[in-house]
Design a protein around this motif. Structure first.
Motif, mmCIF file in Angstrom:
data_model
loop_
_atom_site.group_PDB
_atom_site.id
_atom_site.type_symbol
_atom_site.label_atom_id
_atom_site.label_comp_id
_atom_site.label_asym_id
_atom_site.label_seq_id
_atom_site.Cartn_x
_atom_site.Cartn_y
_atom_site.Cartn_z
ATOM 1 N N MET A 137 0.856 -1.214 0.000
ATOM 2 C CA MET A 137 0.000 0.000 0.000
ATOM 3 C C MET A 137 0.885 1.255 0.000
ATOM 4 S SD MET A 137 -3.202 0.754 2.402
ATOM 5 C CE MET A 137 -4.137 2.233 2.317
ATOM 6 N N ILE A 138 0.475 2.250 -0.801
ATOM 7 C CA ILE A 138 1.252 3.494 -0.855
ATOM 8 C C ILE A 138 0.636 4.515 0.103
ATOM 9 C CG2 ILE A 138 2.106 5.366 -2.325
ATOM 10 C CD1 ILE A 138 1.645 3.516 -4.736
ATOM 11 N N PHE A 139 1.456 5.048 0.986
ATOM 12 C CA PHE A 139 1.023 6.144 1.862
ATOM 13 C C PHE A 139 1.676 7.439 1.377
ATOM 14 C CE2 PHE A 139 0.805 2.357 4.579
ATOM 15 C CZ PHE A 139 -0.483 2.452 5.042
ATOM 16 N N THR A 140 1.276 8.558 1.980
ATOM 17 C CA THR A 140 1.883 9.855 1.633
ATOM 18 C C THR A 140 2.323 10.559 2.910
ATOM 19 O OG1 THR A 140 -0.255 10.947 1.709
ATOM 20 C CG2 THR A 140 0.492 10.189 -0.444
ATOM 21 N N ARG A 141 3.523 11.125 2.860
ATOM 22 C CA ARG A 141 4.058 11.842 4.040
ATOM 23 C C ARG A 141 4.596 13.199 3.625
ATOM 24 N NH1 ARG A 141 5.261 8.463 8.664
ATOM 25 N NH2 ARG A 141 5.885 10.361 9.722
ATOM 26 N N ILE A 142 4.469 14.168 4.504
ATOM 27 C CA ILE A 142 5.161 15.445 4.325
ATOM 28 C C ILE A 142 6.610 15.229 4.756
ATOM 29 C CG2 ILE A 142 5.380 17.822 5.158
ATOM 30 C CD1 ILE A 142 2.340 17.944 5.376
ATOM 31 N N THR A 143 7.545 15.498 3.829
ATOM 32 C CA THR A 143 8.957 15.258 4.140
ATOM 33 C C THR A 143 9.756 16.553 4.297
ATOM 34 O OG1 THR A 143 9.396 15.060 1.779
ATOM 35 C CG2 THR A 143 9.007 13.004 2.990
ATOM 36 N N GLY A 144 9.132 17.697 3.985
ATOM 37 C CA GLY A 144 9.822 18.971 4.171
ATOM 38 C C GLY A 144 8.838 20.122 4.122
ATOM 39 N N THR A 145 9.113 21.162 4.892
ATOM 40 C CA THR A 145 8.263 22.363 4.868
ATOM 41 C C THR A 145 9.151 23.595 4.647
ATOM 42 O OG1 THR A 145 8.452 22.810 7.250
ATOM 43 C CG2 THR A 145 6.675 21.330 6.564
ATOM 44 N N GLY A 146 8.568 24.641 4.088
ATOM 45 C CA GLY A 146 9.301 25.899 3.897
ATOM 46 C C GLY A 146 8.322 27.046 3.789
ATOM 47 N N SER A 147 8.782 28.243 4.072
ATOM 48 C CA SER A 147 7.888 29.403 3.936
ATOM 49 C C SER A 147 8.693 30.653 3.631
ATOM 50 C CB SER A 147 7.058 29.599 5.211
ATOM 51 O OG SER A 147 7.887 29.883 6.311
ATOM 52 N N TYR A 148 7.973 31.682 3.241
ATOM 53 C CA TYR A 148 8.635 32.946 2.911
ATOM 54 C C TYR A 148 7.667 34.101 3.142
ATOM 55 C CZ TYR A 148 11.073 36.587 0.357
ATOM 56 O OH TYR A 148 11.719 37.750 0.027
ATOM 57 N N LEU A 149 8.173 35.127 3.815
ATOM 58 C CA LEU A 149 7.395 36.348 4.044
ATOM 59 C C LEU A 149 8.160 37.519 3.428
ATOM 60 C CD1 LEU A 149 6.609 35.556 7.753
ATOM 61 C CD2 LEU A 149 4.860 35.900 5.986
ATOM 62 N N PRO A 150 7.500 38.327 2.620
ATOM 63 C CA PRO A 150 8.223 39.419 1.974
ATOM 64 C C PRO A 150 8.466 40.604 2.913
ATOM 65 C CG PRO A 150 5.918 39.489 1.358
ATOM 66 C CD PRO A 150 6.078 38.288 2.249
ATOM 67 N N GLY A 151 9.623 41.210 2.778
ATOM 68 C CA GLY A 151 9.909 42.480 3.471
ATOM 69 C C GLY A 151 9.850 42.389 4.984
ATOM 70 N N GLN A 152 9.668 43.541 5.601
ATOM 71 C CA GLN A 152 9.608 43.661 7.060
ATOM 72 C C GLN A 152 8.153 43.648 7.514
ATOM 73 O OE1 GLN A 152 12.358 43.734 8.999
ATOM 74 N NE2 GLN A 152 13.321 43.312 7.011
ATOM 75 N N PRO A 153 7.895 43.241 8.783
ATOM 76 C CA PRO A 153 6.515 43.305 9.276
ATOM 77 C C PRO A 153 5.984 44.746 9.283
ATOM 78 C CG PRO A 153 8.025 42.436 10.970
ATOM 79 C CD PRO A 153 8.851 42.733 9.765
ATOM 80 N N VAL A 154 4.712 44.887 8.920
ATOM 81 C CA VAL A 154 4.069 46.206 8.950
ATOM 82 C C VAL A 154 3.079 46.179 10.113
ATOM 83 C CG1 VAL A 154 2.638 47.850 7.672
ATOM 84 C CG2 VAL A 154 4.284 46.399 6.433
ATOM 85 N N SER A 155 3.332 46.979 11.131
ATOM 86 C CA SER A 155 2.474 46.977 12.328
ATOM 87 C C SER A 155 1.120 47.614 12.008
ATOM 88 C CB SER A 155 3.153 47.770 13.450
ATOM 89 O OG SER A 155 3.179 49.148 13.083
ATOM 90 N N ASN A 156 0.151 47.382 12.896
ATOM 91 C CA ASN A 156 -1.159 48.027 12.718
ATOM 92 C C ASN A 156 -0.999 49.541 12.637
ATOM 93 O OD1 ASN A 156 -2.436 45.571 12.843
ATOM 94 N ND2 ASN A 156 -2.889 45.709 15.039
#
Ligand code: ACO
Length: 322
Positions: free
Chosen positions: A1-20
């Motif tokens: 039987m074939i299963f599926t797994r998450i083997t890596g994660t990544g993310s990206y946020l542009p620029g600097q945080p902009v406060s309220n």
């Protein structure tokens, strides 16, 4: 039987945080940091630079996810991008991403449009491709530049959203993996949250900005997020107390808290990033997942419940062992 797994994660946020406070000053909004943080839990968001597109943000997130999985770009044999803010009407953001990543093996690439549920839809689709045996290594991405569809004079919506991207590598495996998925839609609620514009004859017709009935969205979101969480738990034969983490779409901290409470889950088990990302639509779940992985909170072998709700209306969940 074939299963599926998450083997890596990544993310990206542009620029600097902009406060309220900075956002209020930038757009001369009749609002306050107190109002925004008390009603939504949001304190900051990131905004893409002029010319920076969803495929750009996705590219950085994917490079990080591939590195985490120990894979090179040409190991990928399926690319799905969830976005409601594509670079172009066509080609798809996934095709543009394929080129940027230098994937030359002919892997299929396509976008999924399910707004804030998009990542859950994309992950569920990819899981079925892999389980069928047709593909072995998928890049699943949520990437958005919602700042492009904000009406900066509408204080009821423009303070809620942010830009960003998150990605996972999903691979065939001998052990689970994804335990259960559920997807739903009800188009009769299309008007509750929409960008009701189109391009016609070289012009934008209709309204090109995001419009929302905030209170209706709030009630609907809590209801269906609770239902679909119970649906996948039941399908997998797990109970709420067997969950290590709930990673919901990051719309509003009050929606997250209400959902966790209705599920009977301690609020400490709910990953919250909306305070510093805002609502990044399809990117919000993989962004939250990657942050929790990088912080060492989410660990191999834990049970995660990922769930989203968004325009359409659409909603869905993925229950998995990480
Ligand atoms: N600053 C100050 N005042 C504001 C702002 C603001 N940014 N936005 C609205 N107000 C005002 C309104 O104009 C209204 O004023 P009035 O009483 O003089 O008419 C007052 O605040 C109350 O407005 P409501 O809309 O009733 O405020 P509510 O408590 O419902 O909060 C909110 C609004 C935060 C949008 C809430 O309805 C909500 O969180 N809804 C969920 C929507 C959401 O998360 N959407 C994300 C996209 S959907 C998704 O991702 C699933």
């Amino acid at each position: 039987m074939i299963f599926t797994r998450i083997t890596g994660t990544g993310s990206y946020l542009p620029g600097q945080p902009v406060s309220n406070q900075a956002l209020i000053a930038l757009h001369a909004l009749d609002s306050s940091d107190d109002w925004i943080s008390e009603r939504t839990g949001i304190r900051a968001r990131h905004i893409a630079a002029v010319g920076e597109t969803s495929s750009d943000l996705a590219f950085h997130a994917c490079q990080r996810a591939l590195a985490a999985a120990g894979r090179s770009a040409n190991d990928v044999d399926l690319i799905i991008v969830a976005t409601s803010t594509p670079d172009y009407i066509f080609p798809s953001t996934a095709a543009l991403l394929q080129k940027k990543l230098g994937i030359t093996n002919g892997a299929p690439a396509f976008d999924v449009q399910a707004v804030c549920s998009g990542f859950i839809y994309a992950l569920s689709v990819a899981e079925k491709f892999i389980r069928s045996g047709s593909h072995r290594c998928a890049l699943i991405v949520g990437s958005e530049v919602f700042s492009r569809i904000m009406d900066w004079s509408d204080r009821g919506t423009c303070v809620l959203f942010g830009d960003g991207a998150g990605a996972v590598v999903l691979e065939a495996s001998n052990s689970p993996g994804v335990l259960a998925t559920a997807l739903h839609a009800d188009g009769s609620h299309a008007d509750m949250l929409s960008v009701p514009g189109q391009i016609c004859g070289g012009q934008v017709t209709g309204d090109p900005f995001l419009r929302m009935d905030g209170q209706a969205v709030f009630k609907f979101a809590v209801k269906v997020l609770t239902e679909v969480a119970n649906e996948v738990l039941h399908a997998a034969g797990l109970t709420v107390d067997q969950l290590d983490w709930l990673i919901p779409h990051q719309a509003n901290v009050r929606i997250l808290q209400s959902t966790a409470k209705k599920l009977g889950l301690p609020s400490e088990k709910c990953i919250v990033t909306v305070d510093h990302h805002g609502n990044t639509s399809a990117a919000s779940i993989p962004l939250a997942l990657d942050e929790a992985v990088c912080q060492g909170r989410v660990q191999t072998g834990q049970n995660l419940l990922l769930e989203g709700v968004g325009g359409g209306f659409t909603w869905g969940a993925v229950l998995l062992t990480f």
